[in-house]
Design an enzyme around this catalytic site. Structure first.
Site, mmCIF file in Angstrom:
data_model
loop_
_atom_site.group_PDB
_atom_site.id
_atom_site.type_symbol
_atom_site.label_atom_id
_atom_site.label_comp_id
_atom_site.label_asym_id
_atom_site.label_seq_id
_atom_site.Cartn_x
_atom_site.Cartn_y
_atom_site.Cartn_z
ATOM 1 N N LEU A 34 0.814 -1.214 0.000
ATOM 2 C CA LEU A 34 0.000 0.000 0.000
ATOM 3 C C LEU A 34 0.852 1.270 0.000
ATOM 4 C CD1 LEU A 34 -2.660 -1.245 2.563
ATOM 5 C CD2 LEU A 34 -2.648 -1.451 0.075
ATOM 6 N N HIS A 35 0.393 2.241 -0.772
ATOM 7 C CA HIS A 35 1.061 3.546 -0.824
ATOM 8 C C HIS A 35 0.009 4.630 -0.579
ATOM 9 C CE1 HIS A 35 -0.737 3.603 -4.789
ATOM 10 N NE2 HIS A 35 -0.025 2.562 -5.164
ATOM 11 N N HIS A 38 -3.475 4.284 -2.062
ATOM 12 C CA HIS A 38 -4.404 3.391 -1.354
ATOM 13 C C HIS A 38 -4.964 4.076 -0.117
ATOM 14 C CE1 HIS A 38 -1.763 0.321 -3.391
ATOM 15 N NE2 HIS A 38 -2.951 -0.095 -3.756
ATOM 16 N N GLY A 150 -9.713 3.304 -7.682
ATOM 17 C CA GLY A 150 -8.947 4.454 -8.150
ATOM 18 C C GLY A 150 -9.183 4.733 -9.629
ATOM 19 N N LYS A 152 -6.948 5.843 -11.536
ATOM 20 C CA LYS A 152 -5.733 5.532 -12.297
ATOM 21 C C LYS A 152 -5.970 4.300 -13.167
ATOM 22 C CE LYS A 152 -1.250 3.828 -12.149
ATOM 23 N NZ LYS A 152 -1.210 2.403 -11.843
ATOM 24 N N ASP A 153 -6.700 3.321 -12.630
ATOM 25 C CA ASP A 153 -7.071 2.142 -13.422
ATOM 26 C C ASP A 153 -8.428 2.430 -14.065
ATOM 27 O OD1 ASP A 153 -4.860 0.305 -12.822
ATOM 28 O OD2 ASP A 153 -5.556 0.509 -10.773
ATOM 29 N N GLN A 156 -10.376 -0.440 -15.635
ATOM 30 C CA GLN A 156 -10.836 -1.349 -14.574
ATOM 31 C C GLN A 156 -12.105 -0.802 -13.923
ATOM 32 O OE1 GLN A 156 -8.310 -3.511 -11.561
ATOM 33 N NE2 GLN A 156 -8.885 -1.801 -10.261
ATOM 34 N N SER A 188 2.049 4.032 -7.931
ATOM 35 C CA SER A 188 1.774 2.643 -8.280
ATOM 36 C C SER A 188 2.775 1.763 -7.543
ATOM 37 C CB SER A 188 1.945 2.437 -9.796
ATOM 38 O OG SER A 188 2.033 1.053 -10.087
ATOM 39 N N ARG A 190 4.055 -0.693 -8.745
ATOM 40 C CA ARG A 190 5.057 -1.112 -9.730
ATOM 41 C C ARG A 190 6.163 -0.071 -9.914
ATOM 42 N NH1 ARG A 190 0.205 -3.755 -12.248
ATOM 43 N NH2 ARG A 190 0.681 -5.982 -12.178
HETATM 44 O O1 PAF Z 1 -6.693 -2.558 -8.651
HETATM 45 C C1 PAF Z 1 -6.288 -3.565 -8.035
HETATM 46 O O2 PAF Z 1 -5.437 -3.466 -7.138
HETATM 47 C C2 PAF Z 1 -6.829 -4.934 -8.380
HETATM 48 O O3 PAF Z 1 -7.068 -5.049 -9.739
HETATM 49 C C3 PAF Z 1 -8.079 -5.305 -7.566
HETATM 50 C C4 PAF Z 1 -9.243 -4.369 -7.861
HETATM 51 C C5 PAF Z 1 -7.746 -5.294 -6.081
HETATM 52 C C6 PAF Z 1 -8.537 -6.733 -7.942
HETATM 53 O O4 PAF Z 1 -7.546 -7.667 -7.667
#
Ligand code: PAF
Length: 283
Positions: A34-35, A38, A150, A152-153, A156, A188, A190
């Site tokens: 977590l950063h 989050h 978020g 950022k995704d 998603q 991120s 990453r």
């Molecule tokens: O965004 C993420 O960290 C992941 O894709 C999630 C939503 C926790 C599902 O694994």
């Protein structure tokens, strides 16, 4: 230390008790490490709810072969401390067996059509099937009133909204703005794969999105603006998957089209794949 549960019955007992007390339950799904980004999701959940549950689960089904599942950073103690400090009430830490009780091969899958076939979906086949599948499971396990994701995704978030609308999950989806470093790099987990030298170049991804937006605002034709943005990133040493401008639903705008837009990019710097996006209005 924050209360941590790894058994579904313990999770249900705790959340069920809150619900019986008439409390609103917020949920922040994460893959851990977590950063600050989050933490801002937890704060937003707290603004909407009386109690906040966060999950930490590095979901194997959303990583493709050759992706970074094995080396994805796992920092459980730091995560528990960060969640505690950000005012989270409960950490849901399921095992792979708790998440996929019949095994991954036998797991029921959730597949969102259409929007998952472009951009991230095209470059990471099966990724969004894994995301939708695990988020559906998490929603059924936690049973939140509100869940925070978020921006950022970006794609998603769109996939989750589609799934929630279509499967009638009784959960309100709240979107949180992207947390950035002072130089513009989107936070991120990453980012820590970047070497010190790559880290100095990484903010150019965000700058390229801003340049794409500015070029479109200045009247440059979209295909030209996108190609220029990709060339700029390539010249800075990025291996570009895409940098494009789209309508908010990710469909392609027509020639000269105005209105709400989003610029999205994914590119590799060394062994690190970065994504980012920028929402803007074209007048
Ligand atoms: O965004 C993420 O960290 C992941 O894709 C999630 C939503 C926790 C599902 O694994």
């Amino acid at each position: 230390m924050i209360e941590t549960v790894s058994r579904l019955e313990d999770l249900r007992a705790r959340v069920g008790g809150w619900k019986r007390d008439g409390l609103r339950v917020g949920f922040v799904p994460t893959m851990g490490n977590l950063h600050e980004g989050h933490r801002s999701l937890v704060h937003l959940a707290r603004e909407h709810c009386d109690r906040v549950v966060a999950s930490v689960f590095v979901n194997p089904t959303q990583f493709g072969p050759g992706e970074d599942f094995a080396r994805y950073p796992r920092t459980p103690q730091d995560d528990a401390a960060a969640l505690e400090a950000s005012g989270c009430d409960l950490l849901w830490l399921p095992s792979v067996e708790a998440m996929y009780p019949l095994g991954i091969e036998a797991a029921v899958q959730v597949r969102v059509p259409g929007i998952t076939s472009v951009l991230e979906g095209a470059h990471r086949p099966g990724h969004f099937d894994g995301v939708a599948t695990v988020v559906a499971r998490l929603f059924n396990q936690v049973g939140p009133d509100v869940a925070v994701f978020g921006r950022k995704d970006y794609q998603q978030l769109a996939v989750i909204r589609h799934m929630v609308a279509d499967l009638a999950f009784p959960v309100a989806i709240v979107a949180a703005g992207t947390a950035r470093e002072p130089d513009g790099l989107a936070l991120s987990s990453r980012n820590q794969y970047l070497s010190a030298e790559e880290r100095t170049r990484a903010p150019r991804l965000h700058q390229a999105l801003e340049a794409l937006r500015d070029a479109l605002r200045a009247g440059t034709e979209r295909a030209t603006a996108e190609a220029n943005a990709a060339d700029t990133l390539a010249a800075a040493g990025f291996d570009v998957d895409y940098i494009v401008a789209r309508r908010p639903d990710l469909s392609e705008p027509g020639p000269g089209e105005r209105g709400a837009m989003v610029a999205l990019a994914a590119a590799r710097l060394g062994r690190t794949r970065l994504i980012d996006n920028l929402e803007f209005e074209l007048q």
